[in-house]
Scaffold this active site. Structure first.
Site, PDB file in Angstrom:
ATOM      1  N   GLY A 120      15.365  -0.788 -48.208  1.00 22.58           N
ATOM      2  CA  GLY A 120      15.070   0.576 -47.770  1.00 22.58           C
ATOM      3  C   GLY A 120      14.062   0.630 -46.642  1.00 22.58           C
ATOM      4  O   GLY A 120      14.402   0.466 -45.466  1.00 22.58           O
ATOM      5  N   CYS A 121      12.800   0.832 -46.995  1.00 26.63           N
ATOM      6  CA  CYS A 121      11.771   1.073 -45.987  1.00 26.63           C
ATOM      7  C   CYS A 121      11.459  -0.166 -45.156  1.00 26.63           C
ATOM      8  O   CYS A 121      11.124  -0.055 -43.977  1.00 26.63           O
ATOM      9  CB  CYS A 121      10.512   1.617 -46.653  1.00 26.63           C
ATOM     10  N   VAL A 122      11.551  -1.360 -45.738  1.00 22.57           N
ATOM     11  CA  VAL A 122      11.341  -2.587 -44.964  1.00 22.57           C
ATOM     12  C   VAL A 122      12.446  -2.748 -43.932  1.00 22.57           C
ATOM     13  O   VAL A 122      12.195  -2.989 -42.750  1.00 22.57           O
ATOM     14  CB  VAL A 122      11.274  -3.815 -45.896  1.00 22.57           C
TER      15      VAL A 122
ATOM     16  N   THR B 296      12.223  -0.097 -41.170  1.00 20.84           N
ATOM     17  CA  THR B 296      11.110  -0.380 -40.262  1.00 20.84           C
ATOM     18  C   THR B 296      11.447  -1.534 -39.334  1.00 20.84           C
ATOM     19  O   THR B 296      11.152  -1.489 -38.129  1.00 20.84           O
ATOM     20  CB  THR B 296       9.838  -0.690 -41.069  1.00 20.84           C
TER      21      THR B 296
ATOM     22  N   ASP C  34       4.563   0.428 -47.770  1.00 21.65           N
ATOM     23  CA  ASP C  34       4.694   1.149 -49.049  1.00 21.65           C
ATOM     24  C   ASP C  34       4.326   0.338 -50.288  1.00 21.65           C
ATOM     25  O   ASP C  34       4.946   0.516 -51.351  1.00 21.65           O
ATOM     26  CB  ASP C  34       6.112   1.696 -49.207  1.00 21.65           C
TER      27      ASP C  34
END
Length: 216
Positions: free
Chosen positions: A154-156, A159, A33
């Protein structure tokens, strides 16, 4: 004076947390992202990630030079009502800025995003959820995921946790991930290091990749 985080590190180590997973047979780099909607501090969901972008480009240079796979992700919504975000938009109003076809969902132009790199379009935090990432990793024989990008909490994090759960070795690059909140960033790195991933600096990752995979 011993800090609280040092106390925590000592306690976790004593109880067997924070073991090293190490690198496997073949790594891939996933850039999570790093899109304008998150890297432009003037955007509702953005922050200044200039230092992280510099580190990501160093890693991209090594991966491209060694012909190792690179994957970028973006969050992009097609539906005007954000129906394709489920109920997530009810939690974060800024998601409405991530509309398909807008500048916000494009990879930051400062990054060396090449035509041979993959682009994973996702709707939620993890790069695995609702995408074909596993198929792409398996097709390339990848067992180690070098993870950079945003946001750390969040996204890190999502994942990295999913990578571990699917049997890949997550390597989170400490100085190549960023967050809107320094407190969230630091706590997430601590948590990831103890339970879900190896956490290394850019130079450490480059050194290992350059020496270990020269003949891959």
């Amino acid at each position: 004076m011993v800090t609280k985080i040092q106390d925590d590190e000592a306690l976790f180590k004593e109880r067997g947390f924070g073991k090293v997973l190490g690198f496997g047979q073949k790594p891939g780099l996933i850039v999570v992202d790093m899109i304008t909607g998150f890297t432009d501090p003037m955007m509702p969901m953005g922050s200044d990630l200039t230092p992280q972008i510099e580190q990501v480009n160093k890693l991209l240079n090594v991966m491209h030079t060694m012909n190792l796979p690179v994957f970028f992700t973006t969050i992009s919504y097609d539906d005007d009502t954000l129906a394709d975000s489920g109920i997530w938009y009810q939690k974060m109003e800024g998601l409405k800025t991530l509309k398909t076809g807008t500048k916000a969902v494009n990879v930051d132009p400062r990054l060396d995003f090449r035509s041979g790199d993959s682009l994973i379009v996702k709707k939620y935090a993890s790069a695995f959820f609702g995408t074909d990432l596993i198929a792409r990793l398996n097709a390339n024989g990848i067992d180690t995921m070098i993870i950079v990008g945003c946001t750390t909490c969040g996204c890190v994090r999502a994942t990295a946790v999913d990578a571990l759960q699917y049997g890949y070795r997550p390597i989170v690059v400490e100085d190549a991930v960023g967050d809107r909140s320094l407190a969230s960033h630091e706590q997430s790195l601590f948590d990831l290091r103890q339970k879900y991933a190896d956490v290394l600096k850019t130079d450490e990752v480059i050194s290992t990749v350059s020496s270990k995979y020269a003949s891959v």
